[in-house]
Write an enzyme that holds these catalytic residues in place. Structure first.
Site, PDB file in Angstrom:
ATOM      1  N   ASP B  11       0.858  -1.184   0.000  1.00  0.00           N
ATOM      2  CA  ASP B  11       0.000   0.000   0.000  1.00  0.00           C
ATOM      3  C   ASP B  11       0.891   1.230   0.000  1.00  0.00           C
ATOM      4  O   ASP B  11       1.757   1.371   0.867  1.00  0.00           O
ATOM      5  CB  ASP B  11      -0.885   0.031   1.254  1.00  0.00           C
ATOM      6  N   ASP B 130     -14.063  -6.868  -4.219  1.00  0.00           N
ATOM      7  CA  ASP B 130     -14.174  -7.056  -2.771  1.00  0.00           C
ATOM      8  C   ASP B 130     -15.515  -7.740  -2.528  1.00  0.00           C
ATOM      9  O   ASP B 130     -16.571  -7.149  -2.793  1.00  0.00           O
ATOM     10  CB  ASP B 130     -14.135  -5.714  -2.038  1.00  0.00           C
TER      11      ASP B 130
END
Lengths: 211, 252
Positions: B11, B130
């Site tokens: 990230d 997701d």
């Protein structure tokens, strides 16, 4: 000096940087006069066979490349750039290619001989099987893994042009070559040791071929 | 034989890796390029960078990171986060990324996938999903906006739609498993993998090397992604790959 052909169909940055790291001189150009000064050419390419060929024809680069290859200048096609070296593709209707090498570009059948479905694109690290280990292009390359990402493959009856293959349900031509024309189905600049070594071998061949 | 891929995910915010990565001997543990190099050495098969910058400047910084990684490493990598239009794809792919990953933007406008596929080819298009199991619906639902918004999409149907629109790969995160460290979501991974013909990257839940064996053997994932288990040195990419090799899973 390697001339990387820029016709708007490929990621030129990574392969340029790989040549730079390996210590070879290169330039990127779309201009025939500039490219004519190179000792060897590199034809990259991602995307569709038909679009790529259309751009090469329209820009006059197709005729230029044919003339240069005819005159003996080394050419390395990468990924789609390799597929363009063959007779043609069935992708989005029949499109003729350069026909430097015998064979046609086909879509992977979605089922193997036993009727089992498999994943397309052929994506990931697969092992090379050297068919002609003596080729200078495979110097210091063993049956290592290289990174493939493609949905079409070259189908050829002529085993002389197969320097290395890989198995993905079909026998996939991975490194090809004949005379002064070569190609890799995978991206050498993204294929770790084996890929960089092949790129280096080509660049050294170009230097030896210095005319 | 095509090998199974192990993919560490980083990230990145404003050009810096967030979620403290614990590597000894690094000059700068927040430098994405240096971490990418470490993972490459450990045998990572690919990398995913998720850009979580909120600002325009942050996104521009990400392009510099992409350029540096492409200049230094000879393995493929995907960039996700902030890919909302064709221009965003062009920016990161031309900087040397191999694939772009879209999530919310693709759900809001599925044509985005085909626009990218027409321009760059399907092999560059990763659709990140997701998914969360909803017991009352007896189905997995797709969530967007970082898992905050439930959509009307059934995860299996959305995966099929994404493939139809030109996705070349699916990055599948189980919201139920994510952060649990109890293993990947095998039923979800298997269900999506059977519904489409493009490769599946399983994500969420990796807690040990054994979890990787299961996701490949039981759920037939094509690749597995993990973040914290690698960042916090609970195991390493090379340890996981050795374990897989000992258990007969094809790896590089």
């Amino acid at each position: 000096m390697i001339g990387i052909i820029d016709y708007g169909m490929g990621n030129l940055y990574s392969v340029s940087k790989a040549l730079e790291r390996l210590g070879f001189d290169y330039f990127v150009s779309e201009d025939e006069e500039e490219l004519a000064k190179a000792n060897g050419l590199l034809l990259p390419g991602v995307g569709s066979f038909r679009d790529a060929m259309a751009i090469l024809v329209e820009s006059g680069l197709k005729t230029f490349i044919e003339k240069e290859v005819e005159a003996g200048k080394p050419l390395l096609g990468i990924c789609l750039g390799m597929q363009l070296l063959f007779e043609g593709s069935v992708e989005n209707g029949e499109t003729p290619g350069f026909s430097f090498l015998p064979g046609k570009v086909k879509k992977f059948p979605y089922k193997d001989q036993s009727g089992q479905a498999y994943k397309i694109p052929h994506m990931g690290w697969n092992k090379l099987k050297r068919q002609q280990p003596g080729s200078f292009l495979l110097n210091e390359v063993s049956d290592e893994h290289v990174y493939f990402v493609h949905s079409y493959y070259v189908d050829t009856d002529n085993r002389d042009v197969l320097l290395a293959t890989s198995d993905y349900s079909e026998e996939v031509p991975a490194v090809v070559g004949k005379g002064n024309v070569f190609g890799t189905q995978f991206h050498p600049e993204k294929s770790s040791h084996a890929g960089l070594t092949i790129l280096k071998n080509y660049a050294e061949y170009v230097e030896r071929n210095d005319v | 034989m095509l090998t199974k891929r192990i993919i560490p995910c980083l990230d990145v915010k404003d050009g810096r890796v967030v979620k403290g990565v614990q590597f000894v001997g690094l000059r700068d543990a927040g430098d994405p390029v240096e971490l990418a190099r470490v993972y490459d050495k450990e045998g990572a098969d690919e990398l995913v960078f998720l850009d979580i910058s909120a600002s325009h400047e942050g996104r521009e910084t990400m392009v510099d990171v992409v350029r540096q990684v492409a200049a230094e490493l000879a393995i493929p990598f995907t960039v996700g986060g902030g890919i909302n239009k064709l221009e965003d794809m062009k920016r990161v792919l031309r900087a040397g990324a191999d694939k772009v990953s879209m999530n919310t933007a693709a759900v809001l406008r599925p044509e985005l996938i085909s626009e990218g596929a027409d321009y760059f080819g399907t092999q560059c298009m990763v659709v990140a999903i997701d998914a969360k199991w909803e017991p009352e619906l007896n189905a997995w639902r797709v969530y967007t906006h970082g898992g905050r918004t439930q959509t009307e999409w059934d995860a299996i149907e959305w995966a099929k739609k994404a493939q139809e629109m030109g996705a070349g790969e699916i990055l599948l995160t189980s919201m139920n498993a994510d952060g649990s460290k109890k293993g990947f979501d095998l039923p979800l991974t298997k269900a999506i993998g059977e519904a489409v013909t493009i490769p599946i990257i399983a994500s969420g839940g990796a807690g040990s090397g054994e979890d990787f064996i299961e996701v490949f053997r039981v759920a037939q994932a094509d690749a597995a992604l993990a973040a914290s288990i690698f960042h916090y040195k609970e195991t390493s990419v090379s340890q996981v790959k050795n374990l897989l090799k000992d258990n007969g899973v094809a790896i590089r």
